[in-house]
Design an enzyme around this catalytic site. Structure first.
Site, PDB file in Angstrom:
ATOM      1  CG  PHE A  39      -1.923   1.642   1.387  1.00 35.57           C
ATOM      2  CD1 PHE A  39      -1.476   1.398   2.692  1.00 35.57           C
ATOM      3  CD2 PHE A  39      -2.394   1.639   0.803  1.00 35.57           C
ATOM      4  CE1 PHE A  39      -2.082   2.786   3.437  1.00 35.57           C
ATOM      5  CE2 PHE A  39      -2.512   3.438   0.846  1.00 35.57           C
ATOM      6  CZ  PHE A  39      -2.394   3.174   2.651  1.00 35.57           C
TER       7      PHE A  39
ATOM      8  CG  ASN B 210       7.636 -11.627   0.063  1.00 38.29           C
ATOM      9  OD1 ASN B 210       6.461 -10.979   0.276  1.00 38.29           O
ATOM     10  ND2 ASN B 210       7.785 -12.279   1.200  1.00 38.29           N
TER      11      ASN B 210
ATOM     12  N   GLY C  46       1.246  -7.558  -0.541  1.00 37.04           N
ATOM     13  CA  GLY C  46       1.536  -6.562  -1.817  1.00 37.04           C
ATOM     14  C   GLY C  46       0.733  -7.231  -3.077  1.00 37.04           C
TER      15      GLY C  46
ATOM     16  CG  ASN D 165      19.995  -9.641   3.907  1.00 36.96           C
ATOM     17  OD1 ASN D 165      21.202  -9.361   4.293  1.00 36.96           O
ATOM     18  ND2 ASN D 165      19.348 -10.417   3.976  1.00 36.96           N
TER      19      ASN D 165
ATOM     20  CE1 TYR E  96       4.394  -2.500  12.727  1.00 37.27           C
ATOM     21  CE2 TYR E  96       5.279  -4.325  11.198  1.00 37.27           C
ATOM     22  CZ  TYR E  96       4.579  -3.038  11.663  1.00 37.27           C
ATOM     23  OH  TYR E  96       4.657  -2.319  10.823  1.00 37.27           O
TER      24      TYR E  96
HETATM   25  O1  UDX Z   1       9.028 -10.634   4.139  1.00 39.37           O
HETATM   26  C1  UDX Z   1       8.256  -9.775   3.944  1.00 39.37           C
HETATM   27  C2  UDX Z   1       6.876  -9.488   3.882  1.00 39.37           C
HETATM   28  C3  UDX Z   1       6.402  -8.189   3.129  1.00 39.37           C
HETATM   29  N1  UDX Z   1       6.955  -8.328   2.451  1.00 39.37           N
HETATM   30  C4  UDX Z   1       6.502  -7.141   1.172  1.00 39.37           C
HETATM   31  O2  UDX Z   1       6.154  -5.669   1.793  1.00 39.37           O
HETATM   32  C5  UDX Z   1       4.829  -4.583   1.333  1.00 39.37           C
HETATM   33  C6  UDX Z   1       3.935  -4.405   2.881  1.00 39.37           C
HETATM   34  O3  UDX Z   1       3.214  -3.465   1.799  1.00 39.37           O
HETATM   35  P1  UDX Z   1       1.748  -3.694   3.502  1.00 39.37           P
HETATM   36  O4  UDX Z   1       0.321  -3.686   2.596  1.00 39.37           O
HETATM   37  O5  UDX Z   1       1.726  -4.951   3.634  1.00 39.37           O
HETATM   38  O6  UDX Z   1       2.479  -2.191   4.799  1.00 39.37           O
HETATM   39  P2  UDX Z   1       2.635  -1.156   4.553  1.00 39.37           P
HETATM   40  O7  UDX Z   1       2.663  -0.491   3.278  1.00 39.37           O
HETATM   41  O8  UDX Z   1       0.940  -0.987   4.734  1.00 39.37           O
HETATM   42  O9  UDX Z   1       3.030  -0.763   5.736  1.00 39.37           O
HETATM   43  C7  UDX Z   1       4.476  -0.767   4.972  1.00 39.37           C
HETATM   44  O10 UDX Z   1       4.863   0.829   4.471  1.00 39.37           O
HETATM   45  C8  UDX Z   1       4.631   1.564   5.981  1.00 39.37           C
HETATM   46  C9  UDX Z   1       5.769   0.598   7.022  1.00 39.37           C
HETATM   47  O11 UDX Z   1       5.831   1.314   8.250  1.00 39.37           O
HETATM   48  C10 UDX Z   1       5.249  -0.808   7.553  1.00 39.37           C
HETATM   49  O12 UDX Z   1       5.755  -1.934   8.278  1.00 39.37           O
HETATM   50  C11 UDX Z   1       5.623  -1.990   5.954  1.00 39.37           C
HETATM   51  O13 UDX Z   1       5.308  -3.092   5.808  1.00 39.37           O
HETATM   52  C12 UDX Z   1       3.886  -5.633   0.003  1.00 39.37           C
HETATM   53  O14 UDX Z   1       4.428  -5.383  -0.736  1.00 39.37           O
HETATM   54  C13 UDX Z   1       4.391  -7.606   0.745  1.00 39.37           C
HETATM   55  O15 UDX Z   1       4.528  -8.145  -0.396  1.00 39.37           O
HETATM   56  C14 UDX Z   1       7.860  -8.553   1.245  1.00 39.37           C
HETATM   57  O16 UDX Z   1       8.425  -7.687   0.163  1.00 39.37           O
HETATM   58  N2  UDX Z   1       8.493  -9.645   2.362  1.00 39.37           N
END
Ligand code: UDX
Length: 336
Positions: A150, A171, A175, A236, A282
């Site tokens: 997001f 990954n 997302g 990393n 978290y």
């Molecule tokens: O191991 C992982 C976990 C998650 N992700 C990706 O990370 C992204 C996280 O996006 P989300 O929509 O879940 O979360 P948000 O975009 O709202 O928050 C994101 O930006 C603000 C930060 O404070 C949050 O910790 C972060 O997750 C997703 O695209 C998810 O696929 C990875 O690439 N690897």
């Protein structure tokens, strides 16, 4: 090695001192003495007035040509020494901007990061480098981990709109490809399916590290994976920033304050966090990510930023995201 033959021009006596052929020698000397009073004798230089400027000029010319011919390297070194000492004394005139000394740079950024609200990167105050008309600044290469999420996908929109290139590393745990599908035809956009828990090598200028599940529903699903992503993933990406000299931004969260005893929280507040609760993967994960970020800054001089993002909402947020704002909206929509 025979030296080049050069004639040493003998200095001929000026005509006023040369003997006149008609009068005998003794008579000449007596006349000369009569002409010269004691005062003139003291003031009179070794050469006659009418020949001195011409003679001195030819003397200095021959001296200069001799020195230049015989000691050219000496003059080059002398010129270099003079130029470098000039630019050292007047750096503002130097052809390239003088970078901050490492201590000045560290002092500026470290103290400011402790109070991120007032953080302004030291060169932000320097006058922006002016570019000639028509000369575009070189586009930056930017990696956004979690860029299909997001917040990340909106950040990708912004970075591409300002003319830079973006690599999204994601990954797709939470997302969605639809969040960035509108960029797939853009030559300045690349998408890599990769889990940041594994290292990745990319030549970039800036790293925005957002990869982490943000909703409690998602990060509690696999708490060990969540804290690994926060610790190993951040490690990393910081290692990459150090290796390629990239600037690094960590998206942290209000959860680093835990159950705060201070309202509203100032950025200098250390928080009140349960280390063994169901949300600790978290909360503590993000706190460890911040610790690693500051240690790479202090220990390895990596240029870092930390943004503690509170509740966000907007387009591309999933209705079943599980966070408070999306929960309110879902309940209104479902009239529950
Ligand atoms: O191991 C992982 C976990 C998650 N992700 C990706 O990370 C992204 C996280 O996006 P989300 O929509 O879940 O979360 P948000 O975009 O709202 O928050 C994101 O930006 C603000 C930060 O404070 C949050 O910790 C972060 O997750 C997703 O695209 C998810 O696929 C990875 O690439 N690897």
């Amino acid at each position: 090695v025979p030296r080049p033959h050069h004639t040493c021009r003998l200095l001929s006596p000026p005509p006023s001192l040369s003997p006149t052929p008609s009068a005998p020698a003794g008579e000449r000397i007596r006349r000369r003495r009569r002409r010269l009073t004691m005062k003139q004798l003291h003031r009179q230089p070794s050469l006659s007035k009418q020949h001195r400027p011409h003679h001195r000029a030819s003397l200095s010319r021959s001296l200069a040509s001799y020195l230049l011919r015989e000691h050219r390297l000496l003059f080059v070194l002398l010129g270099f020494l003079l130029a470098s000492s000039f630019f050292l004394l007047y750096p503002a005139l130097a052809p390239h901007p003088i970078s901050l000394s490492s201590s000045a740079y560290a002092a500026t950024t470290t103290s400011a990061i402790r109070n991120p609200r007032v953080f302004s990167f030291s060169t932000a105050n320097a006058s922006p480098r002016r570019l000639p008309v028509g000369v575009r600044k070189k586009p930056l290469r930017v990696v956004v981990t979690g860029g299909a999420g997001f917040v990340g996908s909106h950040l990708v929109d912004k970075v591409l709109a300002r003319g830079d290139s973006v690599i999204v590393v994601d990954n797709f745990f939470t997302g969605r490809k639809e969040n960035v599908a509108h960029h797939l035809a853009n030559p300045r956009f690349e998408l890599i399916r990769h889990d940041v828990v594994e290292p990745i090598l990319l030549e970039v200028d800036q790293i925005y590290h957002l990869a982490c599940p943000a909703s409690p529903v998602h990060y509690k699903f696999n708490p060990i994976k969540t804290i690994k992503t926060n610790v190993m993933g951040t490690l990393n990406m910081l290692g990459l920033a150090k290796r390629v000299g990239a600037r690094f931004l960590l998206t942290s969260t209000s959860e680093v304050y835990g159950d705060p005893l201070e309202h509203p929280q100032k950025e200098s507040y250390w928080g009140h966090v349960n280390p063994i609760g169901v949300r600790s993967c978290y909360d503590e994960g993000k706190r460890t990510a911040e610790t690693l970020t500051m240690d790479y800054h202090r220990g390895a001089g990596v240029e870092v930023r930390i943004a503690r993002i509170f509740n966000t909402y907007g387009p591309r947020m999933c209705l079943d995201d599980g966070r408070v704002v999306s929960n309110f909206v879902a309940q209104v929509c479902l009239n529950s």
